[in-house]
Scaffold this active site. Sequence first.
Site, short mmCIF file in Angstrom:
data_model
loop_
_atom_site.label_atom_id
_atom_site.label_comp_id
_atom_site.label_asym_id
_atom_site.label_seq_id
_atom_site.Cartn_x
_atom_site.Cartn_y
_atom_site.Cartn_z
NE ARG A 212 -39.55 -25.30 -8.63
CZ ARG A 212 -38.49 -25.97 -9.09
NH1 ARG A 212 -38.32 -26.13 -10.39
NH2 ARG A 212 -37.60 -26.47 -8.26
CB CYS B 229 -32.81 -22.57 -12.56
SG CYS B 229 -31.48 -23.76 -12.87
#
Length: 284
Positions: free
Chosen positions: A175, A233
């Site tokens: 990611r 995050c």
Amino acid sequence: MTHLVSVSDLSELLAAGVPVRLLDVRWRLDRPEGRPDYLEGHLPGAVYVDLDRELSAHGRPEEGRHPVPPIEALERAARRWGLRDGDVVVAYDDVKSIAAARAWWLLGRAGVDVRVLDGGLRAWVAAGHPLESGDVAVPKGDAHLTDTTAGVIDIDEAAAFPEAGVLLDVRAPERYRGDVEPLDPIAGHIPGAVNLPTLVHVAPDGTLRDPDELRAAFAEVGITADTPVAAYCGSGITAAHTALALEEAGIAARVFPGSWSEWSNTRGRPVARGILPAGDVASG
């Protein structure tokens, strides 16, 4: 000061009759509703905490997927859980303390004496301790929470943070690189951010690694006790877990709560892709 409590220490506290408020924060991305699992079995006396509804607010996409709830809402939730001023609070979950760390981060900033059960429910069961089923009803508490912005950075501060310190992207490497993005509209990372997945800090048994191991992991990405550091995050959940690891390592931690979900939903923010912090930058 540790922000963790071991299964053996918690068991001794409960056996001695010390009043401890237990919070079951069962949640994960692929199954955010944890109540069914809670009803099947939880630590005796534990109250269920709904991360999506009680540890998060909900608004516009550019606020992110899990914004910090207003202090008034968090206080109402805390009172529903039975929290009273001066209580010792222990939060736990069943997936590496990721969700429990969110409760620790929010409540600790608000003045609550809160710890995370190291290893969570699985460590409790592995040690041979019992669970109970069904819901737990508790008298309404009277806890007074403190509104504070300590330990938080906003989107503009996150953009500038790599110039003065280390901005940690604690998501999975794929990611961070921008290879995949299963939840947010754009793949990639904040330019200048360094990747250090939060699960690096978790031992095979689900407990947090010891402080020396944590300091060694942070040192590999240029973080020492004196380094300004902030974490983000996907939506501010796992960043709280990295904040817990940083604090256990003796390093002051800050969190960008909106995280990538806020950044990627805000027009005009640049996006970096690839393995390097600067990456290949494109406009957002």
